[in-house]
Design a protein around this motif. Structure first.
Motif, PDB file in Angstrom:
ATOM      1  N   ASP A 190       0.824  -1.407   0.084  1.00  0.00           N
ATOM      2  CA  ASP A 190       0.028  -0.038   0.208  1.00  0.00           C
ATOM      3  C   ASP A 190       0.875   1.124   0.167  1.00  0.00           C
ATOM      4  N   ALA A 191       0.836   2.025  -1.053  1.00  0.00           N
ATOM      5  CA  ALA A 191       1.680   3.150  -1.185  1.00  0.00           C
ATOM      6  C   ALA A 191       1.510   4.289  -0.118  1.00  0.00           C
ATOM      7  N   ALA A 192       0.308   4.288   0.440  1.00  0.00           N
ATOM      8  CA  ALA A 192       0.278   5.155   1.549  1.00  0.00           C
ATOM      9  C   ALA A 192       0.691   4.772   3.030  1.00  0.00           C
ATOM     10  N   THR A 193       0.501   3.531   3.455  1.00  0.00           N
ATOM     11  CA  THR A 193       0.731   2.930   4.655  1.00  0.00           C
ATOM     12  C   THR A 193       2.084   2.215   4.580  1.00  0.00           C
ATOM     13  N   GLY A 194       2.274   1.861   3.436  1.00  0.00           N
ATOM     14  CA  GLY A 194       3.577   0.738   3.468  1.00  0.00           C
ATOM     15  C   GLY A 194       3.205  -0.825   3.674  1.00  0.00           C
ATOM     16  N   GLU A 195       1.879  -1.131   4.096  1.00  0.00           N
ATOM     17  CA  GLU A 195       1.498  -2.297   4.609  1.00  0.00           C
ATOM     18  C   GLU A 195       1.823  -3.188   2.996  1.00  0.00           C
ATOM     19  N   LYS A 196       2.356  -4.522   3.392  1.00  0.00           N
ATOM     20  CA  LYS A 196       2.692  -5.442   2.596  1.00  0.00           C
ATOM     21  C   LYS A 196       1.603  -6.367   2.159  1.00  0.00           C
ATOM     22  N   LEU A 197       1.120  -6.366   0.898  1.00  0.00           N
ATOM     23  CA  LEU A 197       0.194  -7.066   0.325  1.00  0.00           C
ATOM     24  C   LEU A 197       0.456  -8.427  -0.065  1.00  0.00           C
ATOM     25  N   PHE A 198       1.748  -8.503  -0.686  1.00  0.00           N
ATOM     26  CA  PHE A 198       2.322  -9.780  -1.292  1.00  0.00           C
ATOM     27  C   PHE A 198       3.884  -9.579  -1.382  1.00  0.00           C
ATOM     28  N   SER A 199       4.416 -10.762  -1.200  1.00  0.00           N
ATOM     29  CA  SER A 199       5.768 -10.544  -1.317  1.00  0.00           C
ATOM     30  C   SER A 199       6.364 -12.267  -1.770  1.00  0.00           C
ATOM     31  N   CYS A 200       7.112 -12.127  -2.650  1.00  0.00           N
ATOM     32  CA  CYS A 200       7.722 -13.465  -3.172  1.00  0.00           C
ATOM     33  C   CYS A 200       9.072 -13.511  -3.804  1.00  0.00           C
ATOM     34  N   ASP A 201      10.205 -14.160  -3.093  1.00  0.00           N
ATOM     35  CA  ASP A 201      11.508 -14.098  -3.379  1.00  0.00           C
ATOM     36  C   ASP A 201      12.086 -15.458  -4.048  1.00  0.00           C
ATOM     37  N   PHE A 202      10.919 -16.469  -4.131  1.00  0.00           N
ATOM     38  CA  PHE A 202      11.380 -17.627  -5.098  1.00  0.00           C
ATOM     39  C   PHE A 202      12.599 -18.260  -4.367  1.00  0.00           C
ATOM     40  N   GLU A 203      12.472 -18.231  -3.136  1.00  0.00           N
ATOM     41  CA  GLU A 203      13.726 -18.952  -2.319  1.00  0.00           C
ATOM     42  C   GLU A 203      13.432 -20.524  -2.130  1.00  0.00           C
ATOM     43  N   SER A 204      12.252 -21.116  -2.695  1.00  0.00           N
ATOM     44  CA  SER A 204      11.925 -22.671  -2.441  1.00  0.00           C
ATOM     45  C   SER A 204      10.722 -23.075  -3.569  1.00  0.00           C
ATOM     46  N   ASP A 205      10.751 -24.140  -3.848  1.00  0.00           N
ATOM     47  CA  ASP A 205       9.645 -24.554  -4.757  1.00  0.00           C
ATOM     48  C   ASP A 205       8.483 -24.309  -4.124  1.00  0.00           C
ATOM     49  N   GLY A 255      21.263 -13.512  -5.916  1.00  0.00           N
ATOM     50  CA  GLY A 255      22.033 -14.633  -6.208  1.00  0.00           C
ATOM     51  C   GLY A 255      21.483 -15.730  -5.159  1.00  0.00           C
ATOM     52  N   THR A 256      20.489 -15.626  -4.762  1.00  0.00           N
ATOM     53  CA  THR A 256      19.756 -16.583  -3.766  1.00  0.00           C
ATOM     54  C   THR A 256      18.626 -17.273  -4.105  1.00  0.00           C
ATOM     55  N   GLY A 257      18.248 -17.091  -5.476  1.00  0.00           N
ATOM     56  CA  GLY A 257      17.126 -17.755  -6.085  1.00  0.00           C
ATOM     57  C   GLY A 257      16.245 -17.004  -6.924  1.00  0.00           C
ATOM     58  N   CYS A 258      15.703 -17.554  -8.067  1.00  0.00           N
ATOM     59  CA  CYS A 258      14.556 -16.657  -8.840  1.00  0.00           C
ATOM     60  C   CYS A 258      13.874 -17.652  -9.528  1.00  0.00           C
ATOM     61  N   LEU A 259      12.950 -17.216 -10.215  1.00  0.00           N
ATOM     62  CA  LEU A 259      12.121 -18.065 -11.133  1.00  0.00           C
ATOM     63  C   LEU A 259      12.690 -17.934 -12.559  1.00  0.00           C
ATOM     64  N   ALA A 260      12.520 -18.752 -13.479  1.00  0.00           N
ATOM     65  CA  ALA A 260      13.151 -18.820 -14.823  1.00  0.00           C
ATOM     66  C   ALA A 260      11.878 -19.465 -15.661  1.00  0.00           C
ATOM     67  N   VAL A 261      11.519 -18.486 -16.447  1.00  0.00           N
ATOM     68  CA  VAL A 261      10.495 -18.986 -17.454  1.00  0.00           C
ATOM     69  C   VAL A 261      11.234 -18.957 -19.009  1.00  0.00           C
ATOM     70  N   GLU A 294       7.638 -22.203  -1.789  1.00  0.00           N
ATOM     71  CA  GLU A 294       7.135 -20.471  -1.969  1.00  0.00           C
ATOM     72  C   GLU A 294       6.399 -20.331  -3.254  1.00  0.00           C
ATOM     73  N   PHE A 295       7.107 -20.819  -4.528  1.00  0.00           N
ATOM     74  CA  PHE A 295       6.544 -20.484  -5.720  1.00  0.00           C
ATOM     75  C   PHE A 295       4.931 -21.316  -5.820  1.00  0.00           C
ATOM     76  N   SER A 296       5.101 -22.459  -5.312  1.00  0.00           N
ATOM     77  CA  SER A 296       3.765 -23.076  -5.560  1.00  0.00           C
ATOM     78  C   SER A 296       2.586 -22.560  -4.679  1.00  0.00           C
ATOM     79  N   ALA A 297       3.097 -21.859  -3.521  1.00  0.00           N
ATOM     80  CA  ALA A 297       2.048 -21.405  -2.646  1.00  0.00           C
ATOM     81  C   ALA A 297       1.779 -20.063  -3.426  1.00  0.00           C
ATOM     82  N   ASN A 298       2.149 -19.368  -3.874  1.00  0.00           N
ATOM     83  CA  ASN A 298       1.860 -18.183  -4.437  1.00  0.00           C
ATOM     84  C   ASN A 298       1.638 -17.917  -6.122  1.00  0.00           C
ATOM     85  N   TRP A 299       1.733 -19.013  -6.914  1.00  0.00           N
ATOM     86  CA  TRP A 299       1.666 -18.566  -8.160  1.00  0.00           C
ATOM     87  C   TRP A 299       1.017 -19.796  -8.963  1.00  0.00           C
TER      88      TRP A 299
END
Length: 916
Positions: free
Chosen positions: A133-148, A179-185, A150-155
């Protein structure tokens, strides 16, 4: 190109973009984007003399339909764009992308982030996706693809099954932003070249709230420069766009204004509330406001979707289209439904009244759209299934037959069937419609049910179009333009189920409507690429003769859309110079034929977002001005003629004839070295065509009176009789009718391929290539009374296939195979006394002092201007020498414009202004 669903036109449904299985599939996410940064007004850069808009209509001035606004004739030059999901650019250097948006609607707790990567093979890396949220800074979504996990739960990946023929997704452990992980398409070309709508989307759980502002960040890298489309939606049918990065629409509206183009066409939603609810005009007003914030002097032509929302179809299932086969992606209302027409007209009337009340000073006209791709041809025309088997269509069919025949006895005589009854007659079965009892052309009487049903389908579509047109005319009090897609007379020759299954062969009926100003279509998807002729889909010159303006929708794929896979993408341009050449060819053609045009950002991703492209429009302003004030009517010496009544006889599978003869024939016509016009037989019958050479592509069903009239109106002209002229008769002997019409004694062949090889006489006159269809077809005719010196080509069995004969009423050329070549057309043109600007293949457009040339090959073209006056290069002002013979060194795809006589030069000051 394989022709599947190549038509254009958008439509919205229920107030939102509807996902289509056609070229509009990529527009599924486009919606009315709120501009995140207020855009500067262009009032200081645009001509404001035409606002406020008191009247905007098409008026015939000196025999030419002109766009007239507030009593002032203006060139019909328009930009078509759509506010849509924005794109971000990525490439070999990974970087963080950040943008903000204000939510247009509530996500209802299930909003989802979509990532689309275009139709370009390659590798994309994604990391560190955040939504706050640009006004409050509240995080609505976050994903760093650190594990399979994490990807499966979010995408999720779409398509999730075997329809995904292009995308492979995996997590990489040692790559990404940190350098800790990402998603490759990784994307690859699909089999057959048909790209699915491959994309990633987040779990539908984002708590997006209308009016709140959000910031999206993500890290992207790709192995090559590419665009990535990002958008937030609320899932549903259809999906509702909530926000994304700023799109290119405002920028293109500003560029158009700087090039002197203030007319802007764009899609709006159609509020279609349930009974008891009130329409919500918010989204309609947002897009109008956005256009005017980009150009305060814009003149608006909204494109309006007329297909009802899903709830209406569910409430009225008997009024929805029905096919003989399952699997259609979309089910619109049947145009035969009186209920649909009345309710659609009511919604349309309300929308026009609202727009007139709120934005009327800036509204120039209205463009209602419906059915397949919004172009008023039956949904899924290009597919295999047959329509329309809805209950309401059965009722309309019976009523239509009663109007035509009145009594059972009359119907029985016409159909040669004593058992048929008006009150119980059913639609022709799919098996019957796919049959070929007499070959590729349905015979009167024995197949009259199929001919009548084809006519019925045209009437239903045309009546619906005319009904909605009158609605707009009345609601706008006759002061504003009414625009429709209709009349693709030549384009639908490629339909396998029979051209008439489109519903576009009642053009003459539509032209009689006083409520339509402009008819339009895309430039044909046949022969539109570099070196091509950019032909019209319709009998465009007949449209103009009827006092309507024909308009080219120029959806040329420019170099800015290399990864697009919309219909026509193969024939687009990959470089700026090639893009400019195609646009120059197209716009010069419409100027010389007095057409209108809009440049269309078909993908809504910025196809025209470059001032260098708009220099083309600026360069042609002086040509437009000359043609607008002094230009004569376009009266080419060659006319290509199609009879709508004859097309109703084209059977299932008749595209083996109609594709080469009506659809593809525009290529040799365009290259024969002189301009040609496209007409309905109606105009020829009434003696209104001054052409020296008439090419009758489809004149298969003519009454005795029509044959007599045709001989009178074409006396002294060269006639080319194609395929089966006069063959279809009610009760007369076909052989007698054909001879009476053409002057040849014709005999039907059986088992002979429809292939013509030049004779010695044909080669002496310039024929070098064989042509036709390398298979037997029925019917097929040969000339049996031809003298050796008349025969220019023969069938494989030696029968006369192409015969040229001089008759008392003028030269007559019979061509039995369903095709023509440019060299045969040049041969005929010489016999007819037609002026050929070039003696070899070249695309020529000419009118007044201008000759536009688009090269079909590399080399030197010798242009015969036809006059001994001085010749100038319009774009550069360079002297090219004294006519009539002017050599031009050109490469395939080059476009040159010559000016004969007085020196007229493009306005370079305006060109440089477009690049500011």
């Amino acid at each position: 190109m394989t022709h599947k669903k190549p038509m254009s036109g958008s439509f919205l449904q229920g107030g939102f973009w509807n996902v289509r299985n056609t070229r509009w599939a990529l527009l599924a996410g486009i919606w009315i984007a709120v501009v995140t940064v207020l855009l500067p007004s262009q009032a200081d850069e645009a001509d404001s003399t035409l606002a406020p808009v008191r009247t905007a209509r098409v008026r015939v001035i000196d025999g030419i339909p002109r766009l007239v606004i507030n009593g002032q004739p203006v060139a019909a030059r328009i930009f078509w764009g759509a506010p849509g999901r924005g794109v971000v650019r990525t490439g070999p250097v990974g970087r963080e992308i950040t943008f903000e948006f204000t939510a247009l609607e509530d996500g209802e707790g299930q909003a989802t982030l979509h990532l689309r990567f275009g139709s370009l093979p390659g590798l994309i890396l994604i990391d560190s996706v955040r939504i706050v949220d640009a006004a409050t800074g509240e995080k609505l979504f976050s994903c760093d693809f650190e594990s399979d996990a994490e990807f499966s739960a979010n995408w999720h990946v779409w398509p999730p099954d075997k329809r995904n023929t292009v995308g492979h997704v995996e997590r990489r452990k040692d790559s990404g932003e940190n350098g800790t992980g990402c998603l490759a398409v990784r994307l690859q070309e699909p089999p057959g070249g048909q790209w699915p709508d491959f994309h990633l989307y987040s779990r539908p759980s984002l708590p997006i709230v209308r009016g709140h502002r959000y910031r999206v960040t993500l890290w992207l890298q790709a192995d090559t420069e590419r665009k990535v489309s990002i958008a937030v939606y609320r899932p549903g049918n259809p999906f509702v766009f909530l926000g994304g990065p700023p799109g290119p629409f405002p920028s293109q509206v500003r560029l158009a204004a700087r090039a002197g183009v203030n007319l802007v066409s764009f899609p709006v939603p159609m509020p279609w509330p349930k009974p008891g609810e009130k329409p919500d005009w918010t989204a309609v007003d947002v897009i109008c406001r956005e256009v005017l914030e980009s150009n305060a002097n814009a003149l608006l032509i909204p494109r309006i979707p007329m297909d009802p929302p899903a709830w209406w179809i569910a409430a009225h299932p008997d009024h929805a289209m029905k096919w003989d086969q399952p699997g259609q992606d979309r089910v619109p209302a049947s145009v035969a439904s009186t209920l649909y027409r009345e309710e659609a007209a009511a919604r349309l009337r309300d929308l026009v009244l609202h727009l007139e009340q709120v934005w009327g000073d800036h509204v120039a006209g209205y463009h209602p759209c419906g059915q397949n791709t919004g172009e008023w041809f039956y949904e899924d025309t290009w597919g295999n299934a047959l329509s329309d088997y809805s209950p309401v269509t059965v009722e309309a069919w019976q009523q239509w037959l009663k109007s035509k025949y009145a009594t059972d006895e009359a119907l029985q005589r016409a159909w040669d069937n004593p058992a048929v009854r008006l009150s119980t007659v059913d639609l022709p079965t799919p098996q019957r419609r796919r049959s070929q009892p007499s070959g590729l052309l349905h015979r009167p009487r024995s197949e009259q049910d199929l001919i009548d049903f084809a006519e019925f389908q045209q009437d239903m579509m045309a009546d619906c179009v005319c009904h909605l047109a009158k609605t707009v005319r009345d609601a706008s009090e006759g002061r504003k333009l009414v625009v429709f897609f209709y009349g693709y007379t030549f384009e639908f020759g490629a339909i396998h189920n029979g051209a008439a299954t489109s519903g576009h062969y009642a053009l003459a009926k539509v032209l009689r409507s006083p409520d339509i100003d402009i008819l339009c279509s895309p430039i044909s998807y046949w022969d539109r690429g570099l070196g091509g002729s950019a032909p019209a889909m319709s009998a465009a010159e007949s449209v103009m003769r009827a006092g309507k303006l024909w308009l080219f929708e120029d959806d040329t794929r420019t170099y800015l859309a290399k990864d697009s896979r919309f219909p026509g993408w193969i024939d687009g341009a990959d470089t700026l110079p090639d893009s400019q050449s195609l646009l120059l060819r197209n716009t010069a053609e419409v100027a010389l034929r007095h057409f209108g045009t809009w440049w269309m950002d078909l993908g809504a991703t910025g196809w025209f977002d470059d001032p260098e492209l708009w220099k083309v429009m600026c360069n042609l302003q002086q040509l437009d001005k000359t043609m607008l004030t002094l230009g004569p009517a376009f009266t080419p010496e060659v006319a290509a003629v199609v009879d709508e009544k004859s097309i109703l006889h084209a059977a299932f599978g008749s595209d083996v004839v109609t594709r080469p003869l009506i659809y593809e024939v525009r290529r040799p016509l365009g290259r024969m070295g002189t301009p040609y016009g496209q007409y309905l037989l109606f105009d020829v019958l009434h003696g209104e065509i001054s052409a020296k050479m008439l090419v009758f592509l489809a004149a298969w069903h003519l009454s005795k009176g029509e044959r007599d009239q045709l001989r009178k109106t074409t006396a002294g002209k060269l006639k080319i009789w194609c395929y089966a002229p006069g063959f279809l008769t009610e009760r007369e002997d076909p052989k007698t009718a054909m001879q009476e019409l053409t002057g040849f004694e014709l005999e039907e062949l059986v088992g002979t391929p429809a292939w013509a090889e030049p004779t010695d006489r044909g080669r002496q006159l310039g024929l070098t290539e064989a042509f036709g269809v390398k298979r037997p077809i029925q019917p097929l005719f040969a000339v049996v009374d031809a003298r050796p010196g008349e025969i220019l080509a023969t069938y494989p069995n030696g029968a006369a296939a192409v015969v040229l004969r001089r008759l008392p009423d003028g030269p007559s050329l019979f061509v039995g195979v369903p095709n023509l070549t440019s060299e045969l057309l040049r041969l005929a043109a010489r016999q007819a006394g037609v002026h050929l600007f070039c003696q070899e293949d070249a695309n020529i457009y000419a009118n007044g002092p201008f000759i536009a040339v688009h090269a079909a090959r590399d080399g030197v073209l010798t242009i015969d201007t036809g006059m001994p006056t001085h010749v100038w290069d319009y774009l550069t002002g360079e002297s090219l020498g004294q006519g009539p013979s002017i050599p031009l060194a050109m490469k395939k795809g080059d476009t040159r414009i010559l000016v004969c006589g007085e020196r007229i030069v493009a306005t370079t000051a305006e060109s440089s202004r477009a690049g500011e």
